[in-house]
Design a protein around this motif. Structure first.
Motif, PDB file in Angstrom:
ATOM      1  N   THR A   1       0.807  -1.224   0.000  1.00 26.61           N
ATOM      2  CA  THR A   1       0.000   0.000   0.000  1.00 26.61           C
ATOM      3  C   THR A   1       0.839   1.274   0.000  1.00 26.61           C
ATOM      4  OG1 THR A   1      -0.157   0.273   2.409  1.00 26.61           O
ATOM      5  CG2 THR A   1      -1.708  -1.263   1.354  1.00 26.61           C
ATOM      6  N   GLY A   2       2.016   1.223   0.606  1.00 26.78           N
ATOM      7  CA  GLY A   2       2.796   2.445   0.744  1.00 26.78           C
ATOM      8  C   GLY A   2       2.106   3.491   1.588  1.00 26.78           C
ATOM      9  N   SER A   3       1.160   3.058   2.430  1.00 25.37           N
ATOM     10  CA  SER A   3       0.353   3.993   3.207  1.00 25.37           C
ATOM     11  C   SER A   3       1.148   4.599   4.358  1.00 25.37           C
ATOM     12  CB  SER A   3      -0.874   3.262   3.764  1.00 25.37           C
ATOM     13  OG  SER A   3      -1.654   4.143   4.535  1.00 25.37           O
ATOM     14  N   SER A   4       0.714   5.775   4.760  1.00 22.43           N
ATOM     15  CA  SER A   4       1.294   6.423   5.946  1.00 22.43           C
ATOM     16  C   SER A   4       0.296   6.482   7.084  1.00 22.43           C
ATOM     17  CB  SER A   4       1.759   7.843   5.607  1.00 22.43           C
ATOM     18  OG  SER A   4       0.656   8.629   5.169  1.00 22.43           O
ATOM     19  N   SER A   5      -0.826   5.770   6.910  1.00 22.78           N
ATOM     20  CA  SER A   5      -1.850   5.747   7.950  1.00 22.78           C
ATOM     21  C   SER A   5      -2.504   4.366   7.989  1.00 22.78           C
ATOM     22  CB  SER A   5      -2.908   6.822   7.685  1.00 22.78           C
ATOM     23  OG  SER A   5      -3.909   6.804   8.682  1.00 22.78           O
ATOM     24  N   TYR A   6      -2.437   3.745   9.168  1.00 24.52           N
ATOM     25  CA  TYR A   6      -2.972   2.403   9.333  1.00 24.52           C
ATOM     26  C   TYR A   6      -4.001   2.414  10.456  1.00 24.52           C
ATOM     27  CZ  TYR A   6       1.187   1.119   6.674  1.00 24.52           C
ATOM     28  OH  TYR A   6       2.161   1.023   5.702  1.00 24.52           O
ATOM     29  N   ASP A   7      -5.148   1.788  10.223  1.00 28.14           N
ATOM     30  CA  ASP A   7      -6.167   1.609  11.244  1.00 28.14           C
ATOM     31  C   ASP A   7      -6.026   0.228  11.847  1.00 28.14           C
ATOM     32  OD1 ASP A   7      -7.259   4.114  10.787  1.00 28.14           O
ATOM     33  OD2 ASP A   7      -8.668   3.358   9.281  1.00 28.14           O
ATOM     34  N   ILE A   8      -5.973   0.182  13.194  1.00 33.57           N
ATOM     35  CA  ILE A   8      -5.883  -1.103  13.880  1.00 33.57           C
ATOM     36  C   ILE A   8      -7.290  -1.465  14.327  1.00 33.57           C
ATOM     37  CG2 ILE A   8      -4.945  -2.332  15.868  1.00 33.57           C
ATOM     38  CD1 ILE A   8      -3.186   0.677  14.287  1.00 33.57           C
ATOM     39  N   GLN A   9      -7.754  -2.627  13.889  1.00 32.92           N
ATOM     40  CA  GLN A   9      -9.125  -3.058  14.149  1.00 32.92           C
ATOM     41  C   GLN A   9      -9.142  -4.309  15.008  1.00 32.92           C
ATOM     42  OE1 GLN A   9     -10.846  -3.580  10.264  1.00 32.92           O
ATOM     43  NE2 GLN A   9     -11.117  -1.374   9.923  1.00 32.92           N
ATOM     44  N   MET A  10     -10.149  -4.374  15.881  1.00 32.10           N
ATOM     45  CA  MET A  10     -10.320  -5.543  16.745  1.00 32.10           C
ATOM     46  C   MET A  10     -11.781  -5.961  16.755  1.00 32.10           C
ATOM     47  SD  MET A  10      -7.883  -4.895  20.076  1.00 32.10           S
ATOM     48  CE  MET A  10      -6.097  -4.779  19.900  1.00 32.10           C
ATOM     49  N   ASP A  11     -12.004  -7.229  17.034  1.00 31.03           N
ATOM     50  CA  ASP A  11     -13.349  -7.751  17.193  1.00 31.03           C
ATOM     51  C   ASP A  11     -13.250  -9.027  18.017  1.00 31.03           C
ATOM     52  OD1 ASP A  11     -16.062  -8.051  17.073  1.00 31.03           O
ATOM     53  OD2 ASP A  11     -16.188  -7.956  14.890  1.00 31.03           O
ATOM     54  N   ILE A  12     -14.394  -9.457  18.549  1.00 31.21           N
ATOM     55  CA  ILE A  12     -14.406 -10.690  19.333  1.00 31.21           C
ATOM     56  C   ILE A  12     -14.858 -11.873  18.498  1.00 31.21           C
ATOM     57  CG2 ILE A  12     -14.670  -9.559  21.564  1.00 31.21           C
ATOM     58  CD1 ILE A  12     -17.666 -10.022  21.375  1.00 31.21           C
ATOM     59  N   VAL A  13     -15.116 -11.649  17.199  1.00 29.07           N
ATOM     60  CA  VAL A  13     -15.419 -12.739  16.276  1.00 29.07           C
ATOM     61  C   VAL A  13     -14.483 -12.626  15.079  1.00 29.07           C
ATOM     62  CG1 VAL A  13     -17.818 -13.004  16.970  1.00 29.07           C
ATOM     63  CG2 VAL A  13     -17.242 -11.365  15.194  1.00 29.07           C
ATOM     64  N   GLU A  14     -14.125 -13.757  14.513  1.00 32.12           N
ATOM     65  CA  GLU A  14     -13.084 -13.797  13.491  1.00 32.12           C
ATOM     66  C   GLU A  14     -13.509 -13.128  12.185  1.00 32.12           C
ATOM     67  OE1 GLU A  14      -9.916 -17.046  11.646  1.00 32.12           O
ATOM     68  OE2 GLU A  14     -11.700 -17.715  12.727  1.00 32.12           O
ATOM     69  N   ASP A  15     -14.812 -13.143  11.862  1.00 35.57           N
ATOM     70  CA  ASP A  15     -15.235 -12.578  10.590  1.00 35.57           C
ATOM     71  C   ASP A  15     -15.447 -11.066  10.652  1.00 35.57           C
ATOM     72  OD1 ASP A  15     -17.480 -12.475  12.112  1.00 35.57           O
ATOM     73  OD2 ASP A  15     -18.684 -13.820  10.869  1.00 35.57           O
ATOM     74  N   PHE A  16     -15.141 -10.450  11.816  1.00 36.98           N
ATOM     75  CA  PHE A  16     -15.201  -8.990  11.955  1.00 36.98           C
ATOM     76  C   PHE A  16     -16.546  -8.443  11.480  1.00 36.98           C
ATOM     77  CE2 PHE A  16     -10.742  -9.623  12.491  1.00 36.98           C
ATOM     78  CZ  PHE A  16     -10.275  -8.545  13.211  1.00 36.98           C
ATOM     79  N   ASN A  17     -17.638  -8.992  12.026  1.00 40.93           N
ATOM     80  CA  ASN A  17     -18.965  -8.493  11.690  1.00 40.93           C
ATOM     81  C   ASN A  17     -19.149  -7.051  12.140  1.00 40.93           C
ATOM     82  OD1 ASN A  17     -19.871 -10.846  10.486  1.00 40.93           O
ATOM     83  ND2 ASN A  17     -20.604 -11.728  12.413  1.00 40.93           N
ATOM     84  N   ASN A  18     -18.521  -6.717  13.263  1.00 39.40           N
ATOM     85  CA  ASN A  18     -18.666  -5.368  13.812  1.00 39.40           C
ATOM     86  C   ASN A  18     -17.306  -4.895  14.323  1.00 39.40           C
ATOM     87  OD1 ASN A  18     -19.934  -3.003  14.669  1.00 39.40           O
ATOM     88  ND2 ASN A  18     -20.433  -3.869  16.682  1.00 39.40           N
ATOM     89  N   PRO A  19     -16.374  -4.632  13.395  1.00 38.27           N
ATOM     90  CA  PRO A  19     -15.021  -4.297  13.833  1.00 38.27           C
ATOM     91  C   PRO A  19     -14.961  -2.947  14.541  1.00 38.27           C
ATOM     92  CG  PRO A  19     -15.249  -3.936  11.478  1.00 38.27           C
ATOM     93  CD  PRO A  19     -16.511  -4.610  11.926  1.00 38.27           C
ATOM     94  N   SER A  20     -14.077  -2.849  15.513  1.00 38.77           N
ATOM     95  CA  SER A  20     -13.840  -1.591  16.214  1.00 38.77           C
ATOM     96  C   SER A  20     -12.440  -1.105  15.884  1.00 38.77           C
ATOM     97  CB  SER A  20     -13.968  -1.782  17.727  1.00 38.77           C
ATOM     98  OG  SER A  20     -15.294  -2.103  18.086  1.00 38.77           O
ATOM     99  N   THR A  21     -12.347   0.131  15.420  1.00 40.40           N
ATOM    100  CA  THR A  21     -11.036   0.731  15.183  1.00 40.40           C
ATOM    101  C   THR A  21     -10.525   1.262  16.513  1.00 40.40           C
ATOM    102  OG1 THR A  21     -11.585   1.323  12.901  1.00 40.40           O
ATOM    103  CG2 THR A  21      -9.753   2.492  13.943  1.00 40.40           C
TER     104      THR A  21
END
Length: 483
Positions: free
Chosen positions: A68-88
């Motif tokens: 990506t060469g990105s300079s901004s990364y969002d770290i996401q977490m969830d309590i289920v593996e398919d990330f139905n409702n991810p939280s940044t």
């Protein structure tokens, strides 16, 4: 000749094999992995959060970005593996991101995970719509919110009765996300005081319900200063305390519930000191020092005075070893009412002035002890009572003097003095009117007098007879005991 032929054929076979092998090596294709956004860590499979170290690093996430060469990364977490409702949970301009113990714990609680249980947590990184791989690890969190009281309800009413002292009067139920290794203390306070001076009703460990009898609840409500035979608004809350393996303590408090409680009038005994930390020593009939009483709370006893190195207990009747009060754990009261086992002692490691505050509840209760600085308190040459209730009336040249304690110059007493019903009196120092202690409205034969230049005299409404008087010039506490 045959041997030479065999040697030649063998050499030819080796050369052929070698040539074939070289041809096969030339045909091998080495495939490089496709460029990717790849999480490298966390590598730990299990994280246990320690509430005793809230600022310590708890989790560090690192990654490699080849696409990506990105300079901004969002770290996401969830309590289920398919990330139905991810939280940044954060953003980083580098290839790493860290969370402290308290930060990760707050995230877990926001994801409605079960506190103090090992739960799965999934993490990934997003950059410009490109998602990394997912890494799973497990986390043991700790609760943040206090318990929630489910019973009683706000504005419930309780009428206490002396005829059912041993029956259950109230049951407090609550829900808490922390289900293990937690002590829940039920505290009461006069409504509107914001628990400035709470009194514990009792506590349980690893349970979510507590019940109190009419007698115990009545004692606690009276100790708050509630009026007997009147409805009093009382606030109830739960204080939950957990201690982890490293000895750190986590305390959480519930929202309070206000109920109405009507206590009944109850008499509580005087308590007396005995033990080598006190003037009478271990003699249970040696003019044992009385413990002063709180005029607004019948079962609250407060004594400020000098203690020797040693130990002491409390007796209800001079000359008798039971009922006997003490402590077995250094913070709660225990009693042998008679026929049981005597409790342990209150221990004084360093001689000096201390304030002991005892609140009795049934056959238990609690106490606190704090150091007291008496260096600026004056030491008087004499303390006396004067007035129409006393033997010499208002004759200010002939006060009725009290005796100064041999171990504590601020403690005074007089035994077997006659007091007259319907009279009044004052307490004064050094046979002068400069330091006079005056009446503060107590309806009992005990209270805390006010050191003031003007004010009310003490009315003596008890029967005419002989009494013992105890007075503490450090805080104006007094007790008058019929003989």
């Amino acid at each position: 000749m045959k041997n030479n032929i065999y040697k030649f054929l063998g050499l030819f076979f080796i050369i052929a094999v070698a040539f074939t092998a070289c041809e096969e090596d030339d045909s091998v294709n080495i495939t490089e992995p496709d460029p990717a956004l790849m999480l490298d860590s966390p590598t730990s499979s299990n994280v246990v959060l320690n509430f005793g170290l809230p600022d310590n690093p708890a989790l560090t996430v690192t990654w490699t970005d080849e696409v990506t060469g990105s300079s901004s990364y969002d770290i996401q977490m969830d309590i289920v593996e398919d990330f139905n409702n991810p939280s940044t949970v954060g953003t980083s301009s580098t290839n790493s991101f860290a969370l402290s113990t308290s930060e990760l714990n707050a995230i877990l609680n926001s994801l409605t995970t079960s506190s103090l249980e090992n739960v799965p947590l999934f993490v990934r990184v997003s950059a410009g719509g490109t998602l990394s791989n997912v890494i799973e690890f497990s986390v043991t969190a700790y609760p943040v919110d206090g318990a929630e009281i489910t019973n009683p309800s706000a504005n419930d009413s309780f009428l206490l009765s002396s005829s059912t002292v041993d029956d259950t009067a109230i049951t407090i139920d609550w829900e808490d996300t922390n289900t293990t290794s937690t002590t829940h203390e039920v505290q009461l306070a006069i409504s509107g005081t914001d628990f400035a001076n709470p009194v514990p009703l009792g506590s349980v460990t690893d349970e979510s319900s507590f019940s109190a009898t009419h007698g115990d609840l009545n004692a606690v409500v009276l100790s708050l200063g509630a009026q007997a035979d009147n409805a009093n608004d009382i606030d109830i809350k739960i204080v939950s305390t957990s201690v982890n393996t490293s000895g750190a303590t986590d305390t959480r408090t519930s929202e309070s519930v206000t109920v109405s409680i009507t206590p009944y009038s109850a008499a509580f005994p005087n308590l007396y000191l005995v033990g080598d930390a006190t003037t009478p020593g271990w003699n249970n009939n040696n003019n044992n020092t009385v413990v002063f009483r709180n005029q607004d709370a019948a079962n609250n006893y407060v004594y400020t005075g000098y203690f020797n190195v040693g130990a002491f207990k409390l007796l209800e009747t001079p000359g008798q070893w039971q009922p006997q009060w003490g402590t077995n754990d250094g913070s709660t009261l225990a009693v042998n009412p008679g026929g049981g086992s005597d409790p342990g002692t209150f221990n004084v490691a360093t001689a000096g002035y201390y304030t002991y505050n005892f609140t009795t509840v049934g056959e238990g209760g609690s106490f606190t002890v704090t150091s007291y600085d008496a260096t600026s308190d004056p030491i008087y040459g004499s303390i006396a009572i004067i007035g129409t209730a006393t033997p010499n009336g208002w004759d200010d040249t002939n006060d009725t003097n009290l005796i100064q304690d041999s171990n504590n110059p601020h403690l005074w007493y007089l035994n077997n003095v006659e007091l007259t019903n319907g009279g009044e009196m004052l307490i004064r120092a050094d046979d002068q009117w400069n330091n006079v202690w005056r009446y503060t409205g107590s309806d009992e034969l005990y209270g805390q007098a006010n050191l003031a230049g003007s004010g009310d005299n003490f009315p003596f409404n008890a029967p005419t007879g002989f009494y013992d008087i105890w007075f503490n010039d450090l805080d104006g506490s007094y007790v008058i005991i019929p003989n």
